[in-house]
Structure formats: C-alpha cells, structure tokens
Enzyme design. Sequence first.
Site, PDB file in Angstrom:
ATOM      1  N   LYS A  72      -3.642 -11.771   3.832  1.00 20.25           N
ATOM      2  CA  LYS A  72      -4.688 -11.133   4.002  1.00 20.25           C
ATOM      3  C   LYS A  72      -5.768 -11.715   4.650  1.00 20.25           C
ATOM      4  O   LYS A  72      -6.545 -11.161   5.453  1.00 20.25           O
ATOM      5  CB  LYS A  72      -5.389  -9.885   3.198  1.00 20.25           C
ATOM      6  CG  LYS A  72      -4.137  -8.552   2.346  1.00 20.25           C
ATOM      7  CD  LYS A  72      -3.790  -8.100   3.624  1.00 20.25           C
ATOM      8  CE  LYS A  72      -2.573  -6.943   3.229  1.00 20.25           C
ATOM      9  NZ  LYS A  72      -2.343  -5.959   4.486  1.00 20.25           N
ATOM     10  N   VAL A  98      -6.034   0.135  -3.527  1.00 16.88           N
ATOM     11  CA  VAL A  98      -5.663   1.590  -3.298  1.00 16.88           C
ATOM     12  C   VAL A  98      -4.574   2.459  -4.006  1.00 16.88           C
ATOM     13  O   VAL A  98      -3.617   1.595  -4.166  1.00 16.88           O
ATOM     14  CB  VAL A  98      -5.092   1.601  -1.220  1.00 16.88           C
ATOM     15  CG1 VAL A  98      -5.220   2.732  -1.804  1.00 16.88           C
ATOM     16  CG2 VAL A  98      -5.801   0.593  -0.328  1.00 16.88           C
TER      17      VAL A  98
END
Length: 225
Positions: A72, A98
């Site tokens: 990321k 998430v």
Amino acid sequence: MASLEAQAAERVIQACVRTESVRKCVFTSSLLACVWRQNHPHERRGPTIVDENCWSDESFCRNNKLWFALGKTAAEKAAWRAARGRDLKLVTVCPALVTGPGFRRRNSTASIAYLKGSGVMLADGVLATANVATVAEAHVRVYEAMGDNTAGGRYICYDHVIRRAEEFAELERQLGIPSRTAATQSVDDDDRPARFELCKRKLGRLMSSRRRCTYDDYYCPVTFQ
C-alpha cells in the site's frame, strides 16, 4: 508483490493522464501506509500524532514482513510520483480496516493481511476500523471538493480505534478469521499510554463542511422578495 502494486498504481495514473475527460483522481490507499515506522524511544509526555503527513517506513515493513502495508505504501508513493507535473489532480484516501454489514466476511484475505502486526498496532494506539459506508462517503466528499479546489493531498479515514483485547476479539469474530487474541492479551495488562494517536481532523473538517453545503442547498427555505 509491492513492486507489482506500485507498477499497477503508476499505470492507473498514466491512463488517467492520457484520458482527456479525466482530470481528477481519488486514489484509495490505506492507513497502513501511515502507521508503520521504526520504534524509536518514546520520550514525549504525550502521544505522537499520526496524520496524513506520516508515511510508513518501507524498510521497516520489509524487514518485518509487513507485505500488505509495504504494498500500500509503495503503491501510493508511485501514484504521487506518476501524477507529479501532470495535468491531473490527485487526492488519496487512507482508510483503516474496512468493515460493515455484509462486507466483513467477504474480504477475509485482505483483512488477515491488514491485521498482521495487530498486537503492535493495538499497543501503539493505531489499530482502527472504518465502516464501508464511511469510506464511500469520504471518497464522494473528497471528489466533490476537488471541483472547487478545497480538497488536496492525503486524507486519513477511520471510525473507531480499537484499544482493548476484548474489542479485538470481537472484531475477529465478526470477520470470521482465526483468533490472534493471545498475541494482544498482554496489552490490557500494560498501563502505559499508547505511543501514538490517530488524527483525522483534515477529513473531518472537509466532510462536515460538505454536509453543511448539501443541507443548505436542499433544505434551507427559499425566500422571495
């Protein structure tokens, strides 16, 4: 894997640049691109603030085999490099893990990868979650604000910071992933304050201002002279 993610991010930005109708891009990164750094001695009286100005240390991620965080971080940096000097406005959103109804068990592989090093994140005060609805709204609000140049740079996005081992155990249960609670249990026995504190003030200001604009546009009464 990290190099592949970086290449993919770069190609996405290049495609945006080549497409005449695309002049704005909201790139989804991760909170993990902000929180992993060398463990320097903590001598400050208060926690160190982790916000959109912070970047994870790629060498630290590589040495500790934090591959998801490394990917990321590398991808977001590649996106920024590719957009530099181009006719494309780029903004990145860095959400926490998430979660949300109907979303939790559908993405267990990414969740397991995200939670590598969860014991350290929990102890440091940077283990957080973001509801999928919040993440979606953040992307919409940021994109809208780019139209009048009131959005730019990076935005950290999260709803809740997990602070105790039992909270983490409940998260594992909801995600349907193997328990790692034993690795985090000692956190509850440690009275030392967390070394870091997450800050989403930048996104909070943007979203609250956009909500006020929406309310004014649609609900405020119209007066006639």
